[in-house]
Design a protein around this motif. Structure first.
Motif, PDB file in Angstrom:
ATOM      1  N   ALA A   1     -19.484 -83.271 -47.608  1.00 41.29           N
ATOM      2  CA  ALA A   1     -20.809 -83.613 -47.636  1.00 41.29           C
ATOM      3  C   ALA A   1     -21.964 -82.291 -47.775  1.00 41.29           C
ATOM      4  CB  ALA A   1     -20.942 -84.213 -46.276  1.00 41.29           C
ATOM      5  N   GLN A   2     -21.491 -81.364 -46.893  1.00 40.89           N
ATOM      6  CA  GLN A   2     -22.496 -80.317 -46.837  1.00 40.89           C
ATOM      7  C   GLN A   2     -22.740 -79.623 -48.209  1.00 40.89           C
ATOM      8  OE1 GLN A   2     -21.802 -77.653 -43.684  1.00 40.89           O
ATOM      9  NE2 GLN A   2     -23.771 -76.316 -44.227  1.00 40.89           N
ATOM     10  N   ILE A   3     -21.206 -79.499 -48.776  1.00 43.37           N
ATOM     11  CA  ILE A   3     -21.575 -78.707 -50.276  1.00 43.37           C
ATOM     12  C   ILE A   3     -22.116 -79.456 -51.390  1.00 43.37           C
ATOM     13  CG2 ILE A   3     -19.734 -77.617 -51.851  1.00 43.37           C
ATOM     14  CD1 ILE A   3     -17.775 -77.472 -49.789  1.00 43.37           C
ATOM     15  N   VAL A   4     -21.879 -80.699 -51.118  1.00 41.08           N
ATOM     16  CA  VAL A   4     -22.251 -81.709 -52.409  1.00 41.08           C
ATOM     17  C   VAL A   4     -23.954 -81.724 -52.177  1.00 41.08           C
ATOM     18  CG1 VAL A   4     -22.675 -83.999 -53.297  1.00 41.08           C
ATOM     19  CG2 VAL A   4     -20.293 -82.856 -52.571  1.00 41.08           C
ATOM     20  N   PHE A   5     -24.357 -81.658 -51.013  1.00 39.31           N
ATOM     21  CA  PHE A   5     -25.775 -81.805 -50.463  1.00 39.31           C
ATOM     22  C   PHE A   5     -26.519 -80.431 -50.984  1.00 39.31           C
ATOM     23  CE2 PHE A   5     -29.202 -80.756 -47.458  1.00 39.31           C
ATOM     24  CZ  PHE A   5     -30.176 -81.730 -47.943  1.00 39.31           C
ATOM     25  N   LEU A   6     -25.831 -79.415 -50.738  1.00 44.06           N
ATOM     26  CA  LEU A   6     -26.418 -77.974 -51.034  1.00 44.06           C
ATOM     27  C   LEU A   6     -26.464 -78.020 -52.729  1.00 44.06           C
ATOM     28  CD1 LEU A   6     -24.943 -75.609 -48.448  1.00 44.06           C
ATOM     29  CD2 LEU A   6     -27.250 -76.422 -48.582  1.00 44.06           C
ATOM     30  N   LEU A   7     -25.378 -78.555 -53.350  1.00 44.17           N
ATOM     31  CA  LEU A   7     -25.646 -78.530 -54.668  1.00 44.17           C
ATOM     32  C   LEU A   7     -26.603 -79.257 -55.320  1.00 44.17           C
ATOM     33  CD1 LEU A   7     -21.729 -78.606 -55.710  1.00 44.17           C
ATOM     34  CD2 LEU A   7     -23.421 -76.665 -55.911  1.00 44.17           C
ATOM     35  N   THR A   8     -26.993 -80.485 -54.505  1.00 46.67           N
ATOM     36  CA  THR A   8     -27.896 -81.291 -55.274  1.00 46.67           C
ATOM     37  C   THR A   8     -29.593 -80.525 -55.163  1.00 46.67           C
ATOM     38  OG1 THR A   8     -28.425 -82.428 -52.987  1.00 46.67           O
ATOM     39  CG2 THR A   8     -26.967 -83.342 -54.624  1.00 46.67           C
ATOM     40  N   ILE A   9     -29.606 -79.834 -54.376  1.00 43.60           N
ATOM     41  CA  ILE A   9     -31.065 -79.097 -54.103  1.00 43.60           C
ATOM     42  C   ILE A   9     -31.519 -78.508 -55.229  1.00 43.60           C
ATOM     43  CG2 ILE A   9     -32.591 -77.459 -52.869  1.00 43.60           C
ATOM     44  CD1 ILE A   9     -31.579 -79.968 -51.175  1.00 43.60           C
ATOM     45  N   PRO A  10     -30.842 -77.514 -55.983  1.00 48.40           N
ATOM     46  CA  PRO A  10     -31.181 -76.589 -57.204  1.00 48.40           C
ATOM     47  C   PRO A  10     -31.254 -77.859 -58.318  1.00 48.40           C
ATOM     48  CG  PRO A  10     -28.843 -76.107 -56.504  1.00 48.40           C
ATOM     49  CD  PRO A  10     -29.325 -76.788 -55.521  1.00 48.40           C
ATOM     50  N   LEU A  11     -30.374 -78.951 -58.336  1.00 52.46           N
ATOM     51  CA  LEU A  11     -30.202 -79.680 -59.458  1.00 52.46           C
ATOM     52  C   LEU A  11     -31.726 -80.656 -59.428  1.00 52.46           C
ATOM     53  CD1 LEU A  11     -26.707 -81.409 -59.365  1.00 52.46           C
ATOM     54  CD2 LEU A  11     -27.772 -80.094 -61.271  1.00 52.46           C
ATOM     55  N   LEU A  12     -32.155 -80.848 -58.314  1.00 55.80           N
ATOM     56  CA  LEU A  12     -33.563 -81.635 -58.171  1.00 55.80           C
ATOM     57  C   LEU A  12     -34.680 -80.641 -58.639  1.00 55.80           C
ATOM     58  CD1 LEU A  12     -32.839 -83.682 -54.809  1.00 55.80           C
ATOM     59  CD2 LEU A  12     -33.108 -84.487 -57.144  1.00 55.80           C
ATOM     60  N   ILE A  13     -34.425 -79.208 -58.088  1.00 60.41           N
ATOM     61  CA  ILE A  13     -35.476 -78.531 -58.718  1.00 60.41           C
ATOM     62  C   ILE A  13     -35.544 -78.271 -60.001  1.00 60.41           C
ATOM     63  CG2 ILE A  13     -36.318 -75.986 -58.520  1.00 60.41           C
ATOM     64  CD1 ILE A  13     -35.195 -76.038 -55.750  1.00 60.41           C
ATOM     65  N   TYR A  14     -34.174 -78.148 -60.706  1.00 55.36           N
ATOM     66  CA  TYR A  14     -34.191 -78.084 -62.110  1.00 55.36           C
ATOM     67  C   TYR A  14     -34.609 -79.335 -62.928  1.00 55.36           C
ATOM     68  CZ  TYR A  14     -32.131 -77.793 -66.697  1.00 55.36           C
ATOM     69  OH  TYR A  14     -31.899 -77.492 -68.234  1.00 55.36           O
ATOM     70  N   THR A  15     -34.407 -80.353 -62.376  1.00 52.55           N
ATOM     71  CA  THR A  15     -34.825 -81.887 -63.011  1.00 52.55           C
ATOM     72  C   THR A  15     -36.350 -81.588 -62.930  1.00 52.55           C
ATOM     73  OG1 THR A  15     -32.734 -82.658 -62.189  1.00 52.55           O
ATOM     74  CG2 THR A  15     -34.712 -84.125 -62.888  1.00 52.55           C
ATOM     75  N   LEU A  16     -36.985 -81.088 -61.680  1.00 49.08           N
ATOM     76  CA  LEU A  16     -38.450 -81.280 -61.545  1.00 49.08           C
ATOM     77  C   LEU A  16     -38.978 -80.492 -62.719  1.00 49.08           C
ATOM     78  CD1 LEU A  16     -40.433 -82.594 -59.790  1.00 49.08           C
ATOM     79  CD2 LEU A  16     -40.254 -80.398 -58.305  1.00 49.08           C
ATOM     80  N   PHE A  17     -38.599 -79.479 -63.086  1.00 52.67           N
ATOM     81  CA  PHE A  17     -39.477 -78.544 -63.921  1.00 52.67           C
ATOM     82  C   PHE A  17     -38.633 -78.359 -65.210  1.00 52.67           C
ATOM     83  CE2 PHE A  17     -39.965 -76.524 -59.787  1.00 52.67           C
ATOM     84  CZ  PHE A  17     -41.455 -76.493 -59.738  1.00 52.67           C
ATOM     85  N   PHE A  18     -37.541 -78.777 -65.472  1.00 48.15           N
ATOM     86  CA  PHE A  18     -36.967 -78.588 -66.791  1.00 48.15           C
ATOM     87  C   PHE A  18     -35.847 -80.080 -67.236  1.00 48.15           C
ATOM     88  CE2 PHE A  18     -36.655 -74.327 -64.922  1.00 48.15           C
ATOM     89  CZ  PHE A  18     -37.594 -73.694 -65.628  1.00 48.15           C
ATOM     90  N   GLY A  19     -36.498 -81.029 -66.496  1.00 49.55           N
ATOM     91  CA  GLY A  19     -35.619 -82.205 -66.923  1.00 49.55           C
ATOM     92  C   GLY A  19     -36.020 -83.011 -68.120  1.00 49.55           C
ATOM     93  N   VAL A  20     -35.427 -83.923 -68.438  1.00 49.80           N
ATOM     94  CA  VAL A  20     -35.678 -84.720 -69.736  1.00 49.80           C
ATOM     95  C   VAL A  20     -36.967 -85.509 -69.200  1.00 49.80           C
ATOM     96  CG1 VAL A  20     -34.952 -86.433 -71.347  1.00 49.80           C
ATOM     97  CG2 VAL A  20     -33.559 -84.865 -70.609  1.00 49.80           C
ATOM     98  N   LYS A  21     -38.094 -85.535 -70.019  1.00 52.62           N
ATOM     99  CA  LYS A  21     -39.328 -86.262 -69.683  1.00 52.62           C
ATOM    100  C   LYS A  21     -39.120 -87.613 -70.461  1.00 52.62           C
ATOM    101  CE  LYS A  21     -44.452 -85.831 -69.383  1.00 52.62           C
ATOM    102  NZ  LYS A  21     -45.307 -85.153 -70.034  1.00 52.62           N
ATOM    103  N   LEU A  22     -39.160 -88.797 -69.541  1.00 56.73           N
ATOM    104  CA  LEU A  22     -39.375 -89.936 -69.893  1.00 56.73           C
ATOM    105  C   LEU A  22     -40.352 -90.768 -69.287  1.00 56.73           C
ATOM    106  CD1 LEU A  22     -35.610 -91.000 -70.740  1.00 56.73           C
ATOM    107  CD2 LEU A  22     -37.249 -90.305 -72.563  1.00 56.73           C
ATOM    108  N   ASN A  23     -41.132 -91.574 -69.884  1.00 60.59           N
ATOM    109  CA  ASN A  23     -42.170 -92.295 -69.261  1.00 60.59           C
ATOM    110  C   ASN A  23     -42.900 -91.615 -68.043  1.00 60.59           C
ATOM    111  OD1 ASN A  23     -41.311 -94.702 -70.338  1.00 60.59           O
ATOM    112  ND2 ASN A  23     -39.489 -95.013 -68.760  1.00 60.59           N
ATOM    113  N   GLU A  24     -43.402 -90.419 -68.576  1.00 59.54           N
ATOM    114  CA  GLU A  24     -44.317 -89.562 -67.777  1.00 59.54           C
ATOM    115  C   GLU A  24     -43.458 -88.746 -66.562  1.00 59.54           C
ATOM    116  OE1 GLU A  24     -47.562 -91.875 -66.911  1.00 59.54           O
ATOM    117  OE2 GLU A  24     -48.069 -91.929 -68.911  1.00 59.54           O
ATOM    118  N   GLY A  25     -42.111 -88.896 -66.455  1.00 59.36           N
ATOM    119  CA  GLY A  25     -41.538 -88.286 -65.365  1.00 59.36           C
ATOM    120  C   GLY A  25     -40.215 -87.705 -65.787  1.00 59.36           C
ATOM    121  N   SER A  26     -40.058 -86.602 -65.044  1.00 57.47           N
ATOM    122  CA  SER A  26     -38.749 -85.670 -65.190  1.00 57.47           C
ATOM    123  C   SER A  26     -37.794 -86.478 -64.309  1.00 57.47           C
ATOM    124  CB  SER A  26     -39.001 -84.487 -65.020  1.00 57.47           C
ATOM    125  OG  SER A  26     -40.031 -83.963 -65.905  1.00 57.47           O
ATOM    126  N   ARG A  27     -37.018 -87.403 -64.538  1.00 60.79           N
ATOM    127  CA  ARG A  27     -35.994 -87.899 -63.592  1.00 60.79           C
ATOM    128  C   ARG A  27     -34.690 -87.678 -64.243  1.00 60.79           C
ATOM    129  NH1 ARG A  27     -38.237 -94.204 -62.699  1.00 60.79           N
ATOM    130  NH2 ARG A  27     -40.211 -93.620 -62.398  1.00 60.79           N
TER     131      ARG A  27
END
Length: 408
Positions: A78-104
């Motif tokens: 659980a802890q390892i997977v959670f810590l891995l999601t933090i950089p993934l969310l940050i990457y998505t926020l700034f560099f994610g695929v943009k659809l419908n005006e949002g980077s999800r």
């Protein structure tokens, strides 16, 4: 086949509900995508049906393999997977695929597929806070030792999800608060958190009211704006359309969706138009995902819509039973957290369809057309069934012990 069925354990009611929702998904997705497939694939109306069959097949396999894993393993990772999601969310926020005006979404290399990182983040978060709640029960009332270690991960996840997907962030936050309440977190700490969370929501509503009263509606055009500014514009428009609605906003995309959903529901009546007879699928945007519940009511009536609600409520009831029977805190919290998030998401989707909630981008779990959300939902159900399998095994051992004592 019989050997596979014999190895399939866990709550039989939950398995039955999964099959029912999968069958409903096949029927409604095929119906709602017929016209779209005809236009996109030159008359081949079965393309999306075959895709949905593939997603459901993969999803059932994921449920099966996830339920065969001892649920205690999820606590270890659980802890390892959670810590891995933090950089993934940050990457998505700034560099994610943009659809419908949002980077999800982020695009996976080589296979060129996209998936929503928020789906992985939800799963990782609930595994992690279930682990923390089970470990912190002795000090859970203490602000520093008990409350902060469980609320900080929730806050970080919601803050990172919110700019691209506010509705999901709110649902994650609400589900987490319910889980913390059940986990015996101090009520004054929860109330303080709730008051802090209400500040941006009230600001959003006030902005929509001021915008409407001033007559300067913020349109959906967002050229030249930052992603965050574009999303804020979308949020305000949705809140304004929900609060005021009316003919003066007929051209607004959000209002158009809601109006078409209302027409679909009105046409359905009590018994519906029948499978495959939807008329609003040709006018309603996203009838196969965000607004699939309106199509269900149009084709199967209010009776069919009520049955879908009942299925999700029975699913929640069975998960609560697991919570009560599971001898270990982690498994109990995990089953409850994952079932809460699925049922709350389902209720939010249905509330949007009947205009009880502003337009959001959440899908109807296990029913909307397949995607990353569908597959992560299957993994979550597999984990719930893993807990159920252990509870079933534990009860069987107790029965055998009781029989042995009786024979002695």
């Amino acid at each position: 086949m019989n050997q596979l069925l014999n190895k399939t354990k866990g709550d039989k009611v939950i398995w039955t509900l999964v099959v029912l929702l999968a069958l409903m998904s096949l029927l409604v997705v095929y119906s709602s995508t017929g016209s779209l497939a005809y236009k996109m694939y030159r008359g081949n109306t079965e393309v999306y049906l075959f895709k949905q069959v593939a997603f459901i097949s993969i999803g059932i396999m994921m449920i099966y393999f996830a339920h065969m894993v001892n649920y205690t393993l999820y606590s270890r990772i659980a802890q390892i997977v959670f810590l891995l999601t933090i950089p993934l969310l940050i990457y998505t926020l700034f560099f994610g695929v943009k659809l419908n005006e949002g980077s999800r979404w982020i695009r996976l290399p080589i296979i060129n597929l996209t998936f929503q990182t928020s789906d992985l983040a939800k799963l990782a978060l609930f595994m992690y806070i279930s682990r923390m709640l089970s470990k912190k029960q002795d000090v859970i009332k203490d602000f520093k030792k008990g409350f902060l270690p469980v609320i900080i991960p929730v806050g970080i996840t919601c803050v990172l999800i919110a700019p691209a997907n506010l509705s999901t962030a709110l649902l994650v936050g609400a589900t987490s608060m319910m889980l913390l309440f059940i986990g015996r977190v101090s009520m004054k700490h929860l109330l303080l958190t709730g008051l802090i969370a209400l500040v941006p929501i009230i600001f959003l509503i006030l902005t929509a009211v001021i915008q409407h009263n001033s007559g300067n509606g913020i349109k959906s055009k967002t050229e030249g704006k930052s992603r965050l500014t574009a999303r804020f514009t979308t949020w305000v428009n949705r809140v304004e359309a929900f609060v005021y609605g009316g003919k003066e906003q007929e051209d607004d995309d959000n209002n158009y969706q809601v109006n078409q959903a209302k027409i679909a529901i009105a046409k359905g009546g009590f018994f519906g138009l029948g499978p495959g007879n939807s008329e609003q699928r040709n006018f309603l945007p996203h009838p196969y995902s965000d607004f699939i519940y309106a199509i269900i009511i149009e084709e199967y009536g209010i009776l069919g819509g009520a049955i879908v609600i009942l299925v999700y409520l029975v699913f929640l009831y069975r998960s609560i039973q697991l919570f009560r029977k599971c001898p270990y805190a982690f498994g109990a919290f995990l089953a409850l957290a994952l079932s809460f998030t699925l049922v709350i998401q389902a209720m939010a989707n249905m509330a949007v369809n009947v205009n009880l909630f502003p337009v959001t981008g959440v899908t109807l779990p296990l029913v909307s057309m397949g995607g990353s959300s569908f597959l992560f939902t299957c993994i979550a159900i597999g984990i719930i069934l893993s807990v159920s399998r252990y509870v079933e095994k534990n009860e069987l051992l107790k029965m055998e012990e009781a029989v042995e004592k009786t024979e002695e």
